[in-house]
Design a protein around this motif. Structure first.
Motif, PDB file in Angstrom:
ATOM      1  N   ASP A  55      -2.962  -5.649  20.045  1.00  0.00           N
ATOM      2  CA  ASP A  55      -4.147  -6.091  19.308  1.00  0.00           C
ATOM      3  C   ASP A  55      -3.777  -6.637  17.936  1.00  0.00           C
ATOM      4  OD1 ASP A  55      -7.182  -6.118  19.094  1.00  0.00           O
ATOM      5  OD2 ASP A  55      -6.659  -4.884  17.357  1.00  0.00           O
ATOM      6  N   ARG A  56      -2.814  -5.964  17.257  1.00  0.00           N
ATOM      7  CA  ARG A  56      -2.413  -6.440  15.933  1.00  0.00           C
ATOM      8  C   ARG A  56      -1.680  -7.782  16.045  1.00  0.00           C
ATOM      9  NH1 ARG A  56      -5.641  -5.973  13.055  1.00  0.00           N
ATOM     10  NH2 ARG A  56      -4.265  -7.124  11.677  1.00  0.00           N
ATOM     11  N   PHE A  57      -0.796  -7.913  17.028  1.00  0.00           N
ATOM     12  CA  PHE A  57      -0.094  -9.183  17.210  1.00  0.00           C
ATOM     13  C   PHE A  57      -1.100 -10.289  17.525  1.00  0.00           C
ATOM     14  CE2 PHE A  57       2.599 -12.378  19.070  1.00  0.00           C
ATOM     15  CZ  PHE A  57       3.831 -12.219  18.448  1.00  0.00           C
ATOM     16  N   THR A  58      -2.111  -9.956  18.316  1.00  0.00           N
ATOM     17  CA  THR A  58      -3.144 -10.927  18.663  1.00  0.00           C
ATOM     18  C   THR A  58      -3.937 -11.346  17.430  1.00  0.00           C
ATOM     19  OG1 THR A  58      -3.351 -10.028  20.889  1.00  0.00           O
ATOM     20  CG2 THR A  58      -5.208 -11.305  20.057  1.00  0.00           C
ATOM     21  N   SER A  59      -4.298 -10.379  16.606  1.00  0.00           N
ATOM     22  CA  SER A  59      -5.094 -10.694  15.414  1.00  0.00           C
ATOM     23  C   SER A  59      -4.338 -11.623  14.477  1.00  0.00           C
ATOM     24  CB  SER A  59      -5.471  -9.400  14.680  1.00  0.00           C
ATOM     25  OG  SER A  59      -6.337  -8.622  15.475  1.00  0.00           O
ATOM     26  N   GLU A  60      -3.046 -11.372  14.298  1.00  0.00           N
ATOM     27  CA  GLU A  60      -2.261 -12.243  13.426  1.00  0.00           C
ATOM     28  C   GLU A  60      -2.088 -13.626  14.050  1.00  0.00           C
ATOM     29  OE1 GLU A  60      -1.865 -11.547  10.557  1.00  0.00           O
ATOM     30  OE2 GLU A  60      -1.478  -9.423  10.259  1.00  0.00           O
ATOM     31  N   THR A  61      -1.967 -13.671  15.363  1.00  0.00           N
ATOM     32  CA  THR A  61      -1.848 -14.948  16.057  1.00  0.00           C
ATOM     33  C   THR A  61      -3.131 -15.755  15.938  1.00  0.00           C
ATOM     34  OG1 THR A  61      -0.211 -14.059  17.597  1.00  0.00           O
ATOM     35  CG2 THR A  61      -1.443 -15.994  18.326  1.00  0.00           C
ATOM     36  N   PHE A 193       7.560  -0.634  14.520  1.00  0.00           N
ATOM     37  CA  PHE A 193       8.878  -1.267  14.409  1.00  0.00           C
ATOM     38  C   PHE A 193       8.972  -2.426  15.396  1.00  0.00           C
ATOM     39  CE2 PHE A 193      13.335  -1.987  15.050  1.00  0.00           C
ATOM     40  CZ  PHE A 193      13.967  -1.631  13.874  1.00  0.00           C
ATOM     41  N   ALA A 194       8.537  -2.183  16.634  1.00  0.00           N
ATOM     42  CA  ALA A 194       8.555  -3.247  17.641  1.00  0.00           C
ATOM     43  C   ALA A 194       7.654  -4.406  17.230  1.00  0.00           C
ATOM     44  CB  ALA A 194       8.123  -2.688  18.992  1.00  0.00           C
ATOM     45  N   LEU A 195       6.497  -4.092  16.661  1.00  0.00           N
ATOM     46  CA  LEU A 195       5.587  -5.142  16.205  1.00  0.00           C
ATOM     47  C   LEU A 195       6.227  -5.971  15.102  1.00  0.00           C
ATOM     48  CD1 LEU A 195       2.811  -6.503  16.187  1.00  0.00           C
ATOM     49  CD2 LEU A 195       2.016  -4.694  14.642  1.00  0.00           C
ATOM     50  N   GLY A 196       6.916  -5.317  14.182  1.00  0.00           N
ATOM     51  CA  GLY A 196       7.604  -6.044  13.117  1.00  0.00           C
ATOM     52  C   GLY A 196       8.677  -6.967  13.665  1.00  0.00           C
ATOM     53  N   LEU A 197       9.426  -6.475  14.650  1.00  0.00           N
ATOM     54  CA  LEU A 197      10.480  -7.295  15.258  1.00  0.00           C
ATOM     55  C   LEU A 197       9.897  -8.520  15.934  1.00  0.00           C
ATOM     56  CD1 LEU A 197      13.332  -7.891  16.269  1.00  0.00           C
ATOM     57  CD2 LEU A 197      12.963  -6.203  18.094  1.00  0.00           C
ATOM     58  N   LEU A 198       8.858  -8.332  16.742  1.00  0.00           N
ATOM     59  CA  LEU A 198       8.234  -9.480  17.424  1.00  0.00           C
ATOM     60  C   LEU A 198       7.549 -10.419  16.436  1.00  0.00           C
ATOM     61  CD1 LEU A 198       8.197 -10.073  20.532  1.00  0.00           C
ATOM     62  CD2 LEU A 198       8.961  -7.782  19.901  1.00  0.00           C
ATOM     63  N   SER A 199       7.013  -9.870  15.355  1.00  0.00           N
ATOM     64  CA  SER A 199       6.392 -10.719  14.334  1.00  0.00           C
ATOM     65  C   SER A 199       7.436 -11.611  13.676  1.00  0.00           C
ATOM     66  CB  SER A 199       5.693  -9.853  13.278  1.00  0.00           C
ATOM     67  OG  SER A 199       4.648  -9.109  13.854  1.00  0.00           O
ATOM     68  N   TRP A 200       8.640 -11.070  13.486  1.00  0.00           N
ATOM     69  CA  TRP A 200       9.721 -11.910  12.955  1.00  0.00           C
ATOM     70  C   TRP A 200      10.124 -12.970  13.982  1.00  0.00           C
ATOM     71  CZ3 TRP A 200      14.524 -12.606  15.172  1.00  0.00           C
ATOM     72  CH2 TRP A 200      15.394 -13.443  14.455  1.00  0.00           C
ATOM     73  N   GLU A 207       0.279 -10.171   6.573  1.00  0.00           N
ATOM     74  CA  GLU A 207      -0.663  -9.612   5.601  1.00  0.00           C
ATOM     75  C   GLU A 207      -1.795  -8.850   6.278  1.00  0.00           C
ATOM     76  OE1 GLU A 207       0.278 -12.711   5.780  1.00  0.00           O
ATOM     77  OE2 GLU A 207       1.457 -13.095   3.971  1.00  0.00           O
ATOM     78  N   GLY A 208      -2.305  -9.395   7.384  1.00  0.00           N
ATOM     79  CA  GLY A 208      -3.418  -8.744   8.066  1.00  0.00           C
ATOM     80  C   GLY A 208      -3.045  -7.380   8.615  1.00  0.00           C
ATOM     81  N   THR A 209      -1.829  -7.268   9.180  1.00  0.00           N
ATOM     82  CA  THR A 209      -1.392  -5.985   9.716  1.00  0.00           C
ATOM     83  C   THR A 209      -1.197  -4.968   8.604  1.00  0.00           C
ATOM     84  OG1 THR A 209      -0.369  -6.971  11.660  1.00  0.00           O
ATOM     85  CG2 THR A 209       0.482  -4.828  10.960  1.00  0.00           C
ATOM     86  N   GLU A 210      -0.633  -5.388   7.505  1.00  0.00           N
ATOM     87  CA  GLU A 210      -0.440  -4.458   6.387  1.00  0.00           C
ATOM     88  C   GLU A 210      -1.790  -3.973   5.848  1.00  0.00           C
ATOM     89  OE1 GLU A 210       2.272  -5.749   3.421  1.00  0.00           O
ATOM     90  OE2 GLU A 210       3.914  -6.087   4.832  1.00  0.00           O
ATOM     91  N   LYS A 211      -2.739  -4.868   5.735  1.00  0.00           N
ATOM     92  CA  LYS A 211      -4.075  -4.479   5.285  1.00  0.00           C
ATOM     93  C   LYS A 211      -4.732  -3.540   6.291  1.00  0.00           C
ATOM     94  CE  LYS A 211      -8.540  -6.468   3.890  1.00  0.00           C
ATOM     95  NZ  LYS A 211      -9.314  -7.740   3.725  1.00  0.00           N
ATOM     96  N   PHE A 212      -4.560  -3.834   7.578  1.00  0.00           N
ATOM     97  CA  PHE A 212      -5.128  -2.993   8.626  1.00  0.00           C
ATOM     98  C   PHE A 212      -4.564  -1.580   8.556  1.00  0.00           C
ATOM     99  CE2 PHE A 212      -4.358  -1.107  12.807  1.00  0.00           C
ATOM    100  CZ  PHE A 212      -5.649  -0.979  13.286  1.00  0.00           C
ATOM    101  N   ALA A 229       6.408   0.930   6.459  1.00  0.00           N
ATOM    102  CA  ALA A 229       7.873   0.912   6.356  1.00  0.00           C
ATOM    103  C   ALA A 229       8.499   0.605   7.710  1.00  0.00           C
ATOM    104  CB  ALA A 229       8.369   2.251   5.818  1.00  0.00           C
ATOM    105  N   ALA A 230       7.955   1.188   8.786  1.00  0.00           N
ATOM    106  CA  ALA A 230       8.478   0.912  10.122  1.00  0.00           C
ATOM    107  C   ALA A 230       8.263  -0.548  10.498  1.00  0.00           C
ATOM    108  CB  ALA A 230       7.808   1.834  11.137  1.00  0.00           C
ATOM    109  N   PHE A 231       7.092  -1.073  10.170  1.00  0.00           N
ATOM    110  CA  PHE A 231       6.773  -2.474  10.462  1.00  0.00           C
ATOM    111  C   PHE A 231       7.748  -3.408   9.737  1.00  0.00           C
ATOM    112  CE2 PHE A 231       4.174  -6.266   9.240  1.00  0.00           C
ATOM    113  CZ  PHE A 231       4.043  -6.815  10.508  1.00  0.00           C
ATOM    114  N   ARG A 232       7.989  -3.139   8.461  1.00  0.00           N
ATOM    115  CA  ARG A 232       8.898  -3.984   7.684  1.00  0.00           C
ATOM    116  C   ARG A 232      10.340  -3.826   8.161  1.00  0.00           C
ATOM    117  NH1 ARG A 232       5.910  -1.911   2.253  1.00  0.00           N
ATOM    118  NH2 ARG A 232       4.125  -3.358   2.294  1.00  0.00           N
ATOM    119  N   ALA A 233      10.687  -2.611   8.581  1.00  0.00           N
ATOM    120  CA  ALA A 233      12.043  -2.387   9.086  1.00  0.00           C
ATOM    121  C   ALA A 233      12.278  -3.190  10.359  1.00  0.00           C
ATOM    122  CB  ALA A 233      12.269  -0.898   9.341  1.00  0.00           C
ATOM    123  N   GLY A 234      11.262  -3.277  11.221  1.00  0.00           N
ATOM    124  CA  GLY A 234      11.389  -4.089  12.423  1.00  0.00           C
ATOM    125  C   GLY A 234      11.590  -5.554  12.089  1.00  0.00           C
ATOM    126  N   TRP A 235      10.832  -6.037  11.119  1.00  0.00           N
ATOM    127  CA  TRP A 235      10.985  -7.425  10.669  1.00  0.00           C
ATOM    128  C   TRP A 235      12.403  -7.660  10.138  1.00  0.00           C
ATOM    129  CZ3 TRP A 235       7.463 -11.645  10.178  1.00  0.00           C
ATOM    130  CH2 TRP A 235       7.942 -12.719   9.453  1.00  0.00           C
TER     131      TRP A 235
END
Length: 645
Positions: A55-61, A193-200, A207-212, A229-235
């Motif tokens: 859902d988060r990946f979809t929202s950013e997309t 972490f996986a979301l951050g990796l795929l977002s990269w 920004e939307g995921t961080e706000k969420f 932190a996990a999201f950014r680490a994945g990126w």
């Protein structure tokens, strides 16, 4: 790949593959490859947060401006045994730089959080696709649990894929070691972490995921910061690791959308918004009487948030109480709604028949799922059409409206409300699990685009007796619509009797007269038959001999299949029904204009049965009842066979 081939592929909507375009490598960075479409599937245990991740990946997309279509797929159990095949939850997203119609036939990227997720989904993944696996979960015990005698990461069975073994759990725990969390708490963030990796990998906004995350965990800021932190680490892992040498760009779908303001929306959310809009356009309070049932419950959840729009929601003790309360609200002058799925429709059938007899507006929303009985609560099906058409005792005709896409659920709700209010009748709205949980971009309409649904309640007497006395007759009909007047209880002089026993024409008094019953049955049928619905539109640019006729959520797969066939030089016509009772007035002429009519349905041929019976047309069924939507390639092959036959 040449631009000509790329254009043909785009026109055909070949959802099972991404088209590779220009590759570039800015100085000091990794390669960046441009694609016109990508299909990603996140898969893991139902407790791994795959739906949230998707859902988060979809929202950013969506915020980036791509066209998209999603397919959430999850177990019926609240928490199936961890690490088992029945417990696998997945979320598939197809996004592109052009107009698309389906969640895609097969993923280009599979993110598998454990062995069960890999085994449950590998059959859908084409050779050459990328597979990202969480190696930390590939323990001997976990693999044995799903039938792996040896590790699929080492036995050569995945040699045909681009395999990326990533210790997601270990990396997540390491990234969160400065936080005061237990190991178990830290492991829960591996989906971020996986979301951050795929977002990269796909250059998604962050920004939307961080706000969420900050909003979701506002009362637990340390958990919010840990997830961030996990999201950014994945990126950062994607940016620095040698295992991912390429990232990808999918440009916004600038030409796919008319000018307007857009948002990503699921079918259930669009339907809830449509109901609120209908109540405002009718200037009536909205009342929902409902009992929670998958996959309809989200409508109850959403409408309960909108008391500021005059919405009242009642979570009843059972299905019968829910529709009973809704019908009472209709008698009291509200726009009344009840939401359910197939098993609930069966329980509501007597009260739907009562609404037919009382001739009151009532919206019955059926989010179809696999049956019979409890069936497949989280899987999709179109098998309630005949139940909606005939599933009541006596002659009890009910109009039927079916949306075709998640966003179209908004317009379908308005249309169902128009019919119910204009003709004073219960209306069945048939959505399904695929539409309810799936999502796509939706253009938010301007207020002036919405229909005027204003209702005129009865204000005074409408009949004069032989002695000159003016009285109110509750079954005195409008000569155009055959609708009876709607009087709000308590209006002086408009007292009247209602109930389930047969009414006398005009007066509404109880009547057992055979001639009166025959008349009332026929006039109720005539009222439904006379509902004003638009003619069926046919898409036939090449004067084809074969027509593909669909209804409901098959629209996306059918249209994608038709595009493929036309791109390959085949002539095929397409038409899609929104109104299933009454049928459009020109449907018979349309059907008889073609040598062959093919009707794909997620049932065993219910629309085909109705079409054959009413129009004496030898319509051919193409059916699937596996709980999943059609795949475009599958339909294209079946339609090609029908054309060539």
């Amino acid at each position: 790949m040449t631009s000509e081939v790329s254009r043909a592929t785009e026109q055909a909507d070949q959802a099972d593959g991404a088209v590779v375009g220009e590759q570039r490598k800015p100085a000091g960075t990794k390669d960046v490859r441009r694609l016109d479409r990508v299909i990603i599937r996140f898969a893991g245990d139902s407790g791994d947060g795959m739906q949230l991740t998707g859902d988060r990946f979809t929202s950013e997309t969506a915020s980036f401006g791509n066209d998209l279509s999603t397919l959430p797929n999850f177990p019926a159990e609240i928490r199936a045994p961890a690490g088992t095949l029945p417990g696998v939850s997945s979320f598939q997203l197809h996004f592109a730089d052009h107009d698309i119609l389906t969640p895609g036939d097969a993923p280009n990227v599979l993110v598998a959080m454990n062995p069960a997720a890999l085994k449950a989904n590998i059959g859908d993944v084409p050779r050459g696709a990328e597979i990202i696996v969480n190696t930390d979960e590939f323990t001997k015990r976990a693999m044995q649990k799903v039938g792996y005698a040896a590790s699929p990461l080492e036995d050569g069975s995945l040699d045909g894929y681009q395999l990326h073994p990533v210790p997601l759990t270990t990396l997540t725990v390491e990234a969160l070691k400065e936080f005061d969390l237990t190991r178990k708490e830290a492991e829960r963030s591996k989906n971020m972490f996986a979301l951050g990796l795929l977002s990269w990998m796909y250059h998604r906004p962050t920004e939307g995921t961080e706000k969420f995350l900050r909003s979701k965990f506002a009362k637990k800021p340390h958990i919010a910061e840990a997830n961030l932190a996990a999201f950014r680490a994945g990126w950062n892992f994607g940016e620095t690791t040698e295992d991912f040498a390429v990232s990808y760009e999918v440009a916004p779908a600038a030409k796919a959308f008319p000018v307007g303001t857009y948002r990503n929306i699921s079918g259930n959310l669009a339907l809830a918004y449509g109901l609120v809009a209908a109540s405002r356009q009718a200037d009536l309070p909205l009342f929902l009487g409902s009992y929670p049932i998958t996959p309809a419950s989200d409508i109850l959840h959403e409408l309960s948030r909108h008391k500021n729009f005059g919405v009242r929601t009642f979570q009843a003790e059972d299905e019968i109480a829910g529709i009973g309360a809704a019908l009472g609200a209709a008698f009291g002058g509200s726009l009344a709604v009840t939401t359910t799925s197939g098993p609930g429709v069966a329980l509501k059938s007597e009260t739907i028949g009562l609404a037919v007899s009382l001739e009151l507006p009532l919206l019955v929303v059926d989010i179809q799922r696999g049956g019979p009985s409890t069936g497949l609560p989280t899987k999709t099906e179109q098998a309630d059409l005949l139940q909606a058409m005939f599933g009541r005792n006596g002659e009890a005709p009910v109009p039927i409206v079916a949306p075709r896409t998640p966003a179209d659920c908004f317009d379908a709700a308005l249309e169902a409300a128009r019919i119910a209010l204009t003709y004073r009748t219960p209306v069945m709205l048939l959505s399904d699990g695929y539409l309810a949980n799936g999502s796509e971009p939706w253009r938010i309409p301007e207020l002036e685009e919405l229909p005027d649904l204003t209702v005129q309640f009865a204000q005074g007497p409408n009949h004069t007796l032989d002695d000159g006395t003016e009285v109110y007759w509750p079954y005195q009909r409008d000569p155009q619509t055959l609708a009876r007047p709607w009087a709000v209880p308590g209006t002086p002089g408009l007292e009247h009797r209602i109930g389930g026993i047969e009414k006398e024409d005009g007066t509404g008094n109880i009547s057992y007269a055979p001639a009166n019953h025959d008349f009332m049955v026929r006039v109720r049928q005539a009222k439904i038959d006379g509902i004003d619905v638009p003619d069926l539109e046919v898409d036939d640019p090449d004067r084809a001999r074969t027509l593909v006729l669909g209804w409901g959520s098959t629209y996306g797969p059918i249209t994608a299949a038709v595009r493929r066939l036309r791109a390959a030089g085949e002539a095929v016509a397409q038409a899609h029904l929104r109104h299933l009772n009454p049928f459009p007035g020109n449907l018979g002429a349309v059907l008889k204009a073609y040598d062959k009519v093919v009707i794909p349905e997620m049932n065993l041929g219910q629309l085909a049965t109705l079409v054959r019976a009413k129009y004496l047309v030898d319509a051919h069924s193409y059916n699937q009842v596996n709980g999943m939507p059609f795949k475009a390639e599958q339909l294209a092959a079946a339609l090609k066979e029908a054309i060539d036959d």
